[in-house]
Design a protein around this motif. Structure first.
Motif, PDB file in Angstrom:
ATOM      1  N   GLY A   2      -1.205   2.638   1.008  1.00  0.00           N
ATOM      2  CA  GLY A   2      -1.190   3.460   2.215  1.00  0.00           C
ATOM      3  C   GLY A   2      -0.970   2.695   3.505  1.00  0.00           C
ATOM      4  O   GLY A   2      -0.947   3.297   4.570  1.00  0.00           O
ATOM      5  N   ALA A   3      -0.826   1.367   3.441  1.00  0.00           N
ATOM      6  CA  ALA A   3      -0.552   0.600   4.668  1.00  0.00           C
ATOM      7  C   ALA A   3       0.726   1.139   5.290  1.00  0.00           C
ATOM      8  O   ALA A   3       1.663   1.507   4.582  1.00  0.00           O
ATOM      9  N   LYS A   4       0.742   1.246   6.623  1.00  0.00           N
ATOM     10  CA  LYS A   4       1.916   1.832   7.257  1.00  0.00           C
ATOM     11  C   LYS A   4       2.290   1.093   8.532  1.00  0.00           C
ATOM     12  O   LYS A   4       1.467   0.443   9.158  1.00  0.00           O
ATOM     13  N   ALA A   5       3.546   1.226   8.865  1.00  0.00           N
ATOM     14  CA  ALA A   5       4.063   0.675  10.115  1.00  0.00           C
ATOM     15  C   ALA A   5       3.914   1.740  11.187  1.00  0.00           C
ATOM     16  O   ALA A   5       3.957   2.939  10.902  1.00  0.00           O
TER      17      ALA A   5
ATOM     18  N   ARG B  51       8.455   8.167   7.243  1.00  0.00           N
ATOM     19  CA  ARG B  51       7.516   7.222   7.833  1.00  0.00           C
ATOM     20  C   ARG B  51       7.464   6.042   6.872  1.00  0.00           C
ATOM     21  O   ARG B  51       7.585   6.220   5.668  1.00  0.00           O
ATOM     22  N   LEU B  52       7.298   4.872   7.383  1.00  0.00           N
ATOM     23  CA  LEU B  52       7.272   3.682   6.547  1.00  0.00           C
ATOM     24  C   LEU B  52       5.833   3.378   6.162  1.00  0.00           C
ATOM     25  O   LEU B  52       5.024   3.003   7.008  1.00  0.00           O
ATOM     26  N   HIS B  53       5.516   3.604   4.881  1.00  0.00           N
ATOM     27  CA  HIS B  53       4.177   3.326   4.388  1.00  0.00           C
ATOM     28  C   HIS B  53       4.244   2.870   2.932  1.00  0.00           C
ATOM     29  O   HIS B  53       5.166   3.212   2.205  1.00  0.00           O
ATOM     30  N   CYS B  54       3.254   2.090   2.543  1.00  0.00           N
ATOM     31  CA  CYS B  54       3.168   1.607   1.170  1.00  0.00           C
ATOM     32  C   CYS B  54       2.660   2.744   0.288  1.00  0.00           C
ATOM     33  O   CYS B  54       1.597   3.309   0.559  1.00  0.00           O
TER      34      CYS B  54
END
Length: 115
Positions: free
Chosen positions: A34-37, A27-30
């Motif tokens: 924790g920001a995520k696409a 999963r694409l997340h910072c």
């Protein structure tokens, strides 16, 4: 191969291994804030990346290739205007909420409602 990202929420940089995206496991997340696409956007990105890899492999029979693509350098036809960007952000937030509810074991909708 790696993808370098900068989170627009916390301005932190991190690296993403495309193999995880192509395999459907990441999963694409910072990792910092924790920001995520949204999963749909990540899936579409992974599909496009897989197609790009396929085409590069085809071209590699005749050409060696190096590719650098910066999001700030995208042609105007691929850029969202401000209104579209706001709409997409709202849709992504709604989708994230839906998937977060599902991840927490909750239901994605109220089962008492008629659909």
């Amino acid at each position: 191969m790696s993808i370098d990202l900068t989170c627009l929420k916390c301005d932190s940089s991190f690296e993403l291994d495309p193999a995880g995206l192509l395999g459907g496991s990441d999963r694409l997340h910072c990792p910092h804030c924790g920001a995520k696409a949204s999963p749909l956007v990540v899936e579409e990105f992974a599909n496009a990346l897989a197609e790009l890899c396929k085409q590069i492999a085809t071209l590699s029979k005749r050409f060696s290739m190096s590719l650098v693509l910066e999001s700030d350098d995208l042609p105007n036809t691929y850029r969202l205007d401000e209104e579209e960007e706001e709409e997409e952000e709202v849709e992504e937030e709604e989708e994230e909420d839906l998937f977060d509810d599902m991840d927490d074991g909750g239901e994605a909708y109220d089962s008492d409602e008629d659909y």
